[in-house]
Design a protein around this motif. Structure first.
Motif, PDB file in Angstrom:
ATOM      1  N   SER A  52       2.176  72.533  67.948  1.00 11.26           N
ATOM      2  CA  SER A  52       2.312  71.428  68.901  1.00 11.26           C
ATOM      3  C   SER A  52       1.557  71.649  70.202  1.00 11.26           C
ATOM      4  O   SER A  52       1.478  70.743  71.034  1.00 11.26           O
ATOM      5  CB  SER A  52       3.794  71.185  69.211  1.00 11.26           C
ATOM      6  N   TYR A  53       0.992  72.835  70.400  1.00  9.56           N
ATOM      7  CA  TYR A  53       0.253  73.130  71.626  1.00  9.56           C
ATOM      8  C   TYR A  53      -1.184  72.622  71.571  1.00  9.56           C
ATOM      9  O   TYR A  53      -1.951  72.826  72.521  1.00  9.56           O
ATOM     10  CB  TYR A  53       0.263  74.634  71.893  1.00  9.56           C
ATOM     11  N   TYR A 489       3.173  68.107  63.027  1.00  6.17           N
ATOM     12  CA  TYR A 489       2.758  68.213  64.430  1.00  6.17           C
ATOM     13  C   TYR A 489       3.707  67.446  65.334  1.00  6.17           C
ATOM     14  O   TYR A 489       4.188  67.971  66.347  1.00  6.17           O
ATOM     15  CB  TYR A 489       1.334  67.694  64.600  1.00  6.17           C
ATOM     16  N   TYR A 490       4.000  66.202  65.008  1.00 10.77           N
ATOM     17  CA  TYR A 490       4.863  65.405  65.874  1.00 10.77           C
ATOM     18  C   TYR A 490       6.301  65.927  65.885  1.00 10.77           C
ATOM     19  O   TYR A 490       6.978  65.876  66.920  1.00 10.77           O
ATOM     20  CB  TYR A 490       4.816  63.942  65.471  1.00 10.77           C
ATOM     21  N   ALA A 491       6.770  66.426  64.754  1.00  8.65           N
ATOM     22  CA  ALA A 491       8.116  66.997  64.738  1.00  8.65           C
ATOM     23  C   ALA A 491       8.187  68.233  65.630  1.00  8.65           C
ATOM     24  O   ALA A 491       9.143  68.412  66.395  1.00  8.65           O
ATOM     25  CB  ALA A 491       8.517  67.345  63.311  1.00  8.65           C
ATOM     26  N   GLN A 492       7.179  69.083  65.560  1.00 10.45           N
ATOM     27  CA  GLN A 492       7.162  70.275  66.411  1.00 10.45           C
ATOM     28  C   GLN A 492       7.005  69.902  67.877  1.00 10.45           C
ATOM     29  O   GLN A 492       7.651  70.489  68.755  1.00 10.45           O
ATOM     30  CB  GLN A 492       6.032  71.202  65.965  1.00 10.45           C
ATOM     31  N   LEU A 493       6.168  68.918  68.162  1.00  6.43           N
ATOM     32  CA  LEU A 493       5.952  68.504  69.548  1.00  6.43           C
ATOM     33  C   LEU A 493       7.227  67.926  70.145  1.00  6.43           C
ATOM     34  O   LEU A 493       7.607  68.261  71.280  1.00  6.43           O
ATOM     35  CB  LEU A 493       4.824  67.481  69.603  1.00  6.43           C
ATOM     36  N   GLN A 494       7.908  67.064  69.413  1.00  9.39           N
ATOM     37  CA  GLN A 494       9.150  66.493  69.924  1.00  9.39           C
ATOM     38  C   GLN A 494      10.195  67.566  70.161  1.00  9.39           C
ATOM     39  O   GLN A 494      10.892  67.555  71.182  1.00  9.39           O
ATOM     40  CB  GLN A 494       9.700  65.446  68.951  1.00  9.39           C
ATOM     41  N   GLU A 495      10.278  68.513  69.236  1.00  8.78           N
ATOM     42  CA  GLU A 495      11.298  69.554  69.394  1.00  8.78           C
ATOM     43  C   GLU A 495      10.978  70.468  70.571  1.00  8.78           C
ATOM     44  O   GLU A 495      11.876  70.834  71.340  1.00  8.78           O
ATOM     45  CB  GLU A 495      11.412  70.356  68.100  1.00  8.78           C
ATOM     46  N   LEU A 497       9.174  69.718  73.333  1.00  7.93           N
ATOM     47  CA  LEU A 497       9.297  69.007  74.598  1.00  7.93           C
ATOM     48  C   LEU A 497      10.698  68.413  74.808  1.00  7.93           C
ATOM     49  O   LEU A 497      10.995  67.931  75.894  1.00  7.93           O
ATOM     50  CB  LEU A 497       8.252  67.888  74.668  1.00  7.93           C
ATOM     51  N   LYS A 498      11.484  68.432  73.723  1.00  8.28           N
ATOM     52  CA  LYS A 498      12.859  67.912  73.800  1.00  8.28           C
ATOM     53  C   LYS A 498      12.886  66.436  74.232  1.00  8.28           C
ATOM     54  O   LYS A 498      13.738  66.011  75.019  1.00  8.28           O
ATOM     55  CB  LYS A 498      13.720  68.758  74.725  1.00  8.28           C
ATOM     56  N   LYS A 499      11.936  65.683  73.705  1.00  6.51           N
ATOM     57  CA  LYS A 499      11.918  64.236  73.961  1.00  6.51           C
ATOM     58  C   LYS A 499      11.041  63.570  72.926  1.00  6.51           C
ATOM     59  O   LYS A 499      10.210  64.202  72.277  1.00  6.51           O
ATOM     60  CB  LYS A 499      11.378  63.936  75.358  1.00  6.51           C
ATOM     61  N   LYS A 500      11.240  62.283  72.745  1.00  8.97           N
ATOM     62  CA  LYS A 500      10.395  61.529  71.842  1.00  8.97           C
ATOM     63  C   LYS A 500       9.019  61.337  72.471  1.00  8.97           C
ATOM     64  O   LYS A 500       8.883  61.190  73.679  1.00  8.97           O
ATOM     65  CB  LYS A 500      11.015  60.177  71.505  1.00  8.97           C
ATOM     66  N   ILE A 501       7.996  61.342  71.631  1.00  7.12           N
ATOM     67  CA  ILE A 501       6.619  61.255  72.111  1.00  7.12           C
ATOM     68  C   ILE A 501       6.051  59.882  71.744  1.00  7.12           C
ATOM     69  O   ILE A 501       6.165  59.468  70.618  1.00  7.12           O
ATOM     70  CB  ILE A 501       5.766  62.382  71.485  1.00  7.12           C
TER      71      ILE A 501
END
Length: 501
Positions: A52-53, A489-495, A497-501
């Motif tokens: 997610s980075y 990617y989106y699942a890792q990014l949301q987790e 950042l602890k928010k929906k993207i």
């Protein structure tokens, strides 16, 4: 200027992280009963990394709307020089919140006989749309790159070399231990260096590459990756981004040094135009018009760009870069066995999303030598007879996520003596919920590659050029059926950042 985003809310189509958990055995990434991502590991602790980075500012950050400072209209005479003069003028302005400003190109056709160069931090080149009625850069004259974003970074070592004390550093971790933690501070940028040793080359089976009776060298020198220290606890360094490769003291002795950087530029972007080249034919050894290059830059983007008939169109070696809605079209097929790469994705923390390529006898996405990710290819479609294929000499940390190659292939492979001895091209990488005419997934010694939820023929092959046994296959999970979450990617990014993207 119209607001643009690097990441769109795919959670409108992604299921919420509360779906039922599948059988957990051999899944490698799955959802817990509470909707959290959970990861399997090898016996040595390796895991699928957190990708997610990848992207501008390290992922999950909107592409900014930068104020326009200069507007340019086409004069059909010396447009490249006019655009360059505007960029140079904006480059002399002071930085305001990280940006100097944007040069806005009005709709129309611009005759461009030389490269347009962004060379200073905080400058943006923005067109009025990539459609035929928008901004068109018409390439003329000797073959050249249409637009280049280019810094000239110089890296200086500013500390002694601390030895990595772990017998094995697993892929996907963001921690390692060193023998001299006191020489580092939180916030330091460090370079982790893995010397390429004869022992490691032999372990990888790359010591006997021969072509036309001549020995080939797979890799020499060093493999390096840069990270920022986020915390120090005893002799353990915590890093800002997980490691894309493993480090095994049995074959090589890794070291860590603090570095400083000068000459690098930041916060630049291009977009909203098309690039049109005259029809080009020939082999990749000929000079060709190309679309754009991004090198020596941290935190940049290219979005909404269409390129026609460029060859080896896009090259990115910068860090934390987003390519969004890049579309490349070819009228003719490049000749010869060697194939051009439409997008050379060879820098750390790259996000290539919502892109489209139509062409044959091309690598749609390729990587260069000694490339470390994370590199994410997301929601892209590539049509024709071509491939997504990491190309040579050990790239690590690539994710192909929800991509479609209906007439070609996605290949994680040992290229053996192809080229000049490309050998093992890829390790510790994932293909997730993607479709292709065929897949080739091979497993390097001491490493893993995963194809999860992929639909298409799974091939098995030996190392090219010689009488070699079939290579072991990588990890295939849920072949022929997509899995949850829909996008890794989106699942890792949301987790993260602890928010929906």
């Amino acid at each position: 200027m119209k607001k643009r985003t690097a990441v769109r809310a795919l959670w409108m189509v992604l299921p919420l992280l509360s779906v039922a958990v599948l059988s957990h055995a051999q899944e490698w990434v799955s959802l817990s009963s509470k909707g959290k991502l959970q990861y399997d590991t090898t016996s040595r602790g390796d895991r699928i990394m957190d990708f997610s980075y990848a992207g501008y500012k390290g992922g999950g950050v909107n592409i900014p709307d930068v104020p326009v400072r200069i507007r340019v209209r086409p004069d059909n005479a010396n447009d490249a020089a006019t655009i360059q003069a505007a960029i140079d003028s904006v480059s002399a302005l002071p930085l305001v919140k990280g940006f100097r400003g944007a040069v806005l190109l009005a709709a129309g056709a611009y005759t461009c006989d030389k490269t347009i160069l962004l060379h200073t931090s905080g400058v943006v080149l923005q067109g009025s749309g990539s459609n035929p009625k928008g901004t068109v850069l018409q390439l003329t004259g000797p073959a050249h790159v249409a637009v280049a974003l280019r810094g000239k970074p110089v890296y200086t070592k500013t500390s002694a070399a601390a030895k990595v004390t772990m017998a094995y550093v697993p892929a996907g971790t963001n921690k390692l231990t060193v023998d001299q933690p006191a020489i580092f501070n939180q916030g330091d940028t460090i370079r982790i260096t893995k010397p390429v040793t004869p022992e490691w080359i032999q372990f990888m089976g790359m010591h006997d590459l021969v072509r036309d009776g001549k020995p080939q060298t797979w890799i020499n020198g060093e493999l390096t990756t840069d990270r920022i220290i986020t915390a120090i606890n005893g002799n353990t360094l915590s890093l800002d981004v997980p490691l894309t490769d493993s480090y095994d003291a049995q074959y090589t002795s890794a070291v860590v040094e603090r570095i400083s950087t000068s000459g690098e530029i930041v916060n630049c972007g291009i977009g909203g135009f098309s690039i049109v080249s005259p029809t080009q034919t020939g082999t990749i050894n000929d000079r060709h018009h190309q679309a754009f290059h991004i090198s020596g830059i941290t935190d940049a983007w290219a979005e909404d760009i269409q390129a026609y008939n460029t060859i080896n169109s896009v090259s990115v070696t910068g860090r934390r870069i987003t390519l969004d809605r890049i579309r490349i079209y070819h009228d003719t097929v490049t000749t010869g066995a060697a194939k051009p790469a439409d997008i050379n994705a060879s820098g750390p923390q790259l996000l290539v999303q919502r892109c489209y390529i139509k062409g044959s006898n091309v690598f749609y996405i390729a990587t260069g030598a000694k490339v470390t990710g994370p590199i994410v290819i997301l929601n892209c479609t590539f049509e024709g007879g071509g491939w997504i294929q990491p190309h040579q000499r050990w790239a690590t940390g690539v994710l192909v996520d929800n991509c479609h190659v209906p007439g070609g292939g996605i290949e994680y492979m040992n290229r053996g003596s192809m080229g000049s001895g490309h050998g093992w091209s890829i390790g510790w990488s994932v293909v997730w919920n993607s479709t292709a005419k065929s897949f080739l997934n091979q497993q390097p010694p001491g490493s893993m590659n995963w194809m999860i939820g992929c639909i298409g023929e799974q091939r098995q092959e030996a190392r090219p050029f010689g009488k070699f046994p079939m290579l072991p296959g990588g990890i295939n999970v849920s072949q022929g059926k997509h899995v949850q979450p829909e996008s890794l990617y989106y699942a890792q990014l949301q987790e993260r950042l602890k928010k929906k993207i």
